[in-house]
Scaffold this motif. Structure first.
Motif, PDB file in Angstrom:
ATOM      1  N   LYS A  83     -62.341 -34.740   7.412  1.00  0.00           N
ATOM      2  CA  LYS A  83     -61.551 -34.663   6.102  1.00  0.00           C
ATOM      3  C   LYS A  83     -60.661 -36.033   5.926  1.00  0.00           C
ATOM      4  N   PHE A  84     -60.662 -36.801   5.022  1.00  0.00           N
ATOM      5  CA  PHE A  84     -59.973 -37.859   4.633  1.00  0.00           C
ATOM      6  C   PHE A  84     -58.912 -37.657   3.840  1.00  0.00           C
ATOM      7  N   GLU A  85     -57.614 -37.455   4.245  1.00  0.00           N
ATOM      8  CA  GLU A  85     -56.299 -37.210   3.562  1.00  0.00           C
ATOM      9  C   GLU A  85     -55.471 -38.378   3.319  1.00  0.00           C
ATOM     10  N   HIS A  86     -55.233 -38.393   1.838  1.00  0.00           N
ATOM     11  CA  HIS A  86     -54.364 -39.583   1.386  1.00  0.00           C
ATOM     12  C   HIS A  86     -53.377 -39.222   0.505  1.00  0.00           C
ATOM     13  N   SER A 119     -55.994 -34.891  -3.125  1.00  0.00           N
ATOM     14  CA  SER A 119     -55.470 -35.505  -2.137  1.00  0.00           C
ATOM     15  C   SER A 119     -56.374 -35.748  -0.908  1.00  0.00           C
ATOM     16  N   TYR A 120     -57.590 -35.366  -0.921  1.00  0.00           N
ATOM     17  CA  TYR A 120     -58.340 -35.467   0.287  1.00  0.00           C
ATOM     18  C   TYR A 120     -59.795 -35.230  -0.206  1.00  0.00           C
ATOM     19  N   VAL A 145     -55.921 -43.885   4.853  1.00  0.00           N
ATOM     20  CA  VAL A 145     -56.600 -42.347   4.975  1.00  0.00           C
ATOM     21  C   VAL A 145     -56.132 -41.931   6.475  1.00  0.00           C
ATOM     22  N   LYS A 146     -55.889 -40.704   6.551  1.00  0.00           N
ATOM     23  CA  LYS A 146     -55.930 -39.877   7.976  1.00  0.00           C
ATOM     24  C   LYS A 146     -57.076 -38.968   8.222  1.00  0.00           C
ATOM     25  N   ILE A 147     -57.813 -39.324   9.265  1.00  0.00           N
ATOM     26  CA  ILE A 147     -59.047 -38.604   9.221  1.00  0.00           C
ATOM     27  C   ILE A 147     -59.057 -37.509  10.506  1.00  0.00           C
TER      28      ILE A 147
END
Length: 247
Positions: A83-86, A119-120, A145-147
């Protein structure tokens, strides 16, 4: 009947066959892919697959799938969901994520579907490259991004489509292409003869091929369509059909 269209097709069949034979020797699962729709269709059409040969992409509606031989459960598949959150104010596309991953030298065959939300995004990858991506990717383009990893069983995604109505003179492939693409029959024929049209994920050059309900027709640059329903004849004797056009 063989549906080979190129040496690349033959190589795909050969690699899948090798996976089957290796799984028999090792008495354990062996995997090949991610495969696109054309590649998975080749295997289904050309190999005598039993119940232990399974296609799975990490979730039920996956388009890109891994081929598994000697598989007893989907949990056997070496697939990780990242999951790539931004920040939601940034709009990232499928192309943005794929481009960033390919820039790392990652092979396309190790990356499955990329599901993009507001957003992801969730990216399905082979287990062998998951840690590399986690350690190397902090931005997609210029967006941070937060993975994290997510459980594949928690993925809820349905492929979106528009349901369209057409009236056609026949169920020939060239007539169908002309209708759904709003093209003349001459231009539709040109697309077909240029290897730009596939039926059920195999390139189809026969413009007079008769389509049946549930056929999947992919037209390069126009998208993927499914012949969803034959609704009978109109008052003028033409055929009314419903078609799914996937976005």
């Amino acid at each position: 009947m063989s549906v080979f269209k190129s040496d690349e097709d033959k190589l795909i069949i050969s690699k899948a066959y090798d996976a089957i034979e290796l799984s028999k020797k090792r008495f354990s699962p062996c995997f090949y892919g991610f495969l696109n729709e054309h590649e998975s269709s080749l295997l289904k059409c050309n190999l005598n697959l039993d119940d232990t040969c399974v296609f799975w992409g990490g979730y039920s509606d996956a388009i890109r799938v891994v081929f598994g031989a000697n598989v007893s459960s989907n949990i056997d598949f070496p697939i990780i969901a990242l999951k790539f959150e931004h920040k939601p104010e940034y709009k990232l596309s499928h192309r943005d994520f794929l481009g960033s991953l390919m820039a790392l030298g990652i092979e396309r065959s190790t990356v499955g579907d990329i599901l993009v939300f507001d957003s992801y995004a969730i990216v399905l990858v082979k287990e062998e490259i998951a840690r590399f991506i986690e350690s190397q990717v902090s931005k997609i383009g210029r967006v941070g991004v937060k993975i994290s990893r997510v459980d594949c069983t928690k993925i809820e995604h349905k492929n979106e489509f528009d349901l369209l109505n057409f009236t056609v003179s026949s169920l020939r492939l060239d007539v169908f292409v002309s209708a759904v693409c709003s093209l003349s029959r001459e231009k539709s024929l040109r697309l077909i003869k240029s290897d730009l049209v596939s039926v059920n994920h195999c390139i189809e050059n026969n413009n007079s091929k008769t389509l049946v309900v549930s056929d999947v027709i992919t037209i390069r640059k126009f998208g993927k369509f499914v012949f969803a329903e034959d609704c009978g004849l109109s008052k003028k004797g033409k055929i009314k059909i419903k078609v799914k056009h996937f976005r």
